[in-house]
Design an enzyme around this catalytic site. Structure first.
Site, PDB file in Angstrom:
ATOM      1  N   ASN A   9       0.978  -1.170  -0.005  1.00 33.32           N
ATOM      2  CA  ASN A   9      -0.046  -0.098   0.107  1.00 33.32           C
ATOM      3  C   ASN A   9       0.791   1.232  -0.060  1.00 33.32           C
ATOM      4  OD1 ASN A   9      -1.812   2.218   0.547  1.00 33.32           O
ATOM      5  ND2 ASN A   9      -2.336   1.202   2.626  1.00 33.32           N
ATOM      6  N   LYS A  11      -0.017   4.171  -0.256  1.00 29.57           N
ATOM      7  CA  LYS A  11      -0.379   5.408   0.419  1.00 29.57           C
ATOM      8  C   LYS A  11      -0.124   6.760  -0.427  1.00 29.57           C
ATOM      9  CE  LYS A  11       0.065   3.104   4.696  1.00 29.57           C
ATOM     10  NZ  LYS A  11       0.085   3.211   6.291  1.00 29.57           N
ATOM     11  N   HIS A  94      -9.387   1.757   4.761  1.00 27.08           N
ATOM     12  CA  HIS A  94      -8.321   1.897   5.687  1.00 27.08           C
ATOM     13  C   HIS A  94      -8.332   2.611   6.652  1.00 27.08           C
ATOM     14  CE1 HIS A  94      -3.993   2.485   6.500  1.00 27.08           C
ATOM     15  NE2 HIS A  94      -3.927   1.368   5.859  1.00 27.08           N
ATOM     16  N   GLU A  96      -6.698   4.984   7.866  1.00 26.84           N
ATOM     17  CA  GLU A  96      -6.282   6.390   7.479  1.00 26.84           C
ATOM     18  C   GLU A  96      -7.570   7.035   7.007  1.00 26.84           C
ATOM     19  OE1 GLU A  96      -2.606   5.516   5.457  1.00 26.84           O
ATOM     20  OE2 GLU A  96      -1.723   4.723   7.295  1.00 26.84           O
ATOM     21  N   GLU A 166      -5.394  -4.731  10.181  1.00 23.89           N
ATOM     22  CA  GLU A 166      -4.315  -3.782  10.490  1.00 23.89           C
ATOM     23  C   GLU A 166      -4.687  -2.954  11.817  1.00 23.89           C
ATOM     24  OE1 GLU A 166      -2.219  -2.743   6.531  1.00 23.89           O
ATOM     25  OE2 GLU A 166      -4.125  -1.245   7.016  1.00 23.89           O
ATOM     26  N   GLY A 172       2.855   2.010  10.862  1.00 19.88           N
ATOM     27  CA  GLY A 172       3.729   3.001  10.323  1.00 19.88           C
ATOM     28  C   GLY A 172       4.433   3.228  11.988  1.00 19.88           C
ATOM     29  N   SER A 212       3.290  -2.507  10.150  1.00 29.63           N
ATOM     30  CA  SER A 212       4.923  -2.545  10.336  1.00 29.63           C
ATOM     31  C   SER A 212       5.473  -3.920   9.953  1.00 29.63           C
ATOM     32  CB  SER A 212       5.444  -2.191  11.827  1.00 29.63           C
ATOM     33  OG  SER A 212       5.182  -1.011  11.994  1.00 29.63           O
TER      34      SER A 212
HETATM   35  P1  13P Z   1       3.043   0.102   7.724  1.00 33.46           P
HETATM   36  O1  13P Z   1       3.450  -1.236   7.163  1.00 33.46           O
HETATM   37  O2  13P Z   1       3.915   1.540   7.254  1.00 33.46           O
HETATM   38  O3  13P Z   1       2.750   0.130   9.232  1.00 33.46           O
HETATM   39  O4  13P Z   1       1.513   0.454   7.115  1.00 33.46           O
HETATM   40  C1  13P Z   1       0.630  -0.638   7.067  1.00 33.46           C
HETATM   41  C2  13P Z   1      -0.444  -0.234   6.323  1.00 33.46           C
HETATM   42  O5  13P Z   1      -1.030   0.609   6.947  1.00 33.46           O
HETATM   43  C3  13P Z   1      -0.595  -0.919   5.184  1.00 33.46           C
HETATM   44  O6  13P Z   1      -1.994  -0.663   4.696  1.00 33.46           O
END
Ligand code: 13P
Length: 247
Positions: A9, A11, A94, A96, A166, A172, A212
């Protein structure tokens, strides 16, 4: 046997030219993966990345869609646009998007239904916050997210969906869920899928872990009985994603 699926992803990273360069770098590194490999990329990167990965084992996904077919929804992109651009997957719900863009479970449900109607494969995200984990309501929370997101989805359609667990506190932050924590919730997701659709269907649905994931922890996470691959953020932007895709 469920085929593993490892998705990046990206982002809000990578301009179109950067995206093509990254796809070119990653192409040979993921070529030997036995999993389905997907790059979920910003909308403007879909066409160039689709072109860059043509003829490889890589599929492309969008990071979002809108649930209406077309019309006066400035700034949104439709399922038809994503499909016509050459992508086959779409990330939905997601954390976010839920947090920063106020997407509710009901909106997520509408998006899942639209993606399935149009033939896009949803990567449906769920997961608890740190507060929810500390309150001991992780499983209830995730069960509820799944139940609402899948309202009106038939068993036949549900088999096509990919679910990504997740935990928000692991995204992150460099703080990965332990394999036990990740397996516990992914197992609970399969239980709720079984309650809705029956065991046979639940056994076919692929469940990813995200949060992560990196070169060092991917193999152990993906070896868990209910973890069928990963949804990878930060580490999907680096050559190490090749290691993860091969884990
Ligand atoms: P990270 O791997 O950067 O923690 O992000 C995970 C994520 O949100 C994948 O959609």
């Amino acid at each position: 046997m469920r085929k593993k699926i490892v998705a990046g992803n990206w982002k809000m990273n990578m301009t179109p030219s950067e995206a093509v360069a990254l796809a070119e770098t990653l192409k040979p590194l993921v070529a030997t993966s036995e999993a389905d490999v997907v790059f979920c990329v910003p909308a403007v990167d879909i066409v160039p990345v689709v072109n860059a990965v043509k003829g490889t084992n890589i599929e492309v996904g969008a990071e979002n869609l809108y649930f209406e077919d077309k019309g006066a929804y400035t700034g949104e992109i439709s399922a038809d646009m994503i499909l016509d651009a050459g992508a086959k997957y779409v990330v939905i719900g997601h954390s976010e998007r839920r947090e920063y863009f106020k997407e509710t479970d009901e909106i997520v449900n509408k998006k899942v239904l639209k993606a399935l109607e149009k033939g896009l494969t949803p990567i449906l995200c769920c997961g608890e916050s740190l507060t929810q984990r500390e309150q001991g309501i992780t499983i209830e929370w995730v069960r509820m997210q799944i139940k609402i997101a899948l309202q009106g989805v038939s068993a036949e359609e549900a088999e096509k969906i990919v679910i990504a667990y997740e935990p928000i506190w692991a995204i992150g932050t460099g703080k990965t869920a332990t394999t036990e924590q990740a397996q516990e919730v992914c197992g609970a997701i399969r239980v709720v899928l079984g309650e809705i659709y029956g065991c046979e269907t639940a056994e076919k649905i692929r469940i990813q872990y995200g949060g992560s994931v990196n070169e060092g922890n991917a193999a152990e996470l993906f070896a868990q009985p209910d973890i069928d691959g990963g949804l990878v953020g930060g580490a999907s932007l680096k050559p190490g994603f090749g290691v993860i895709a091969n884990a």
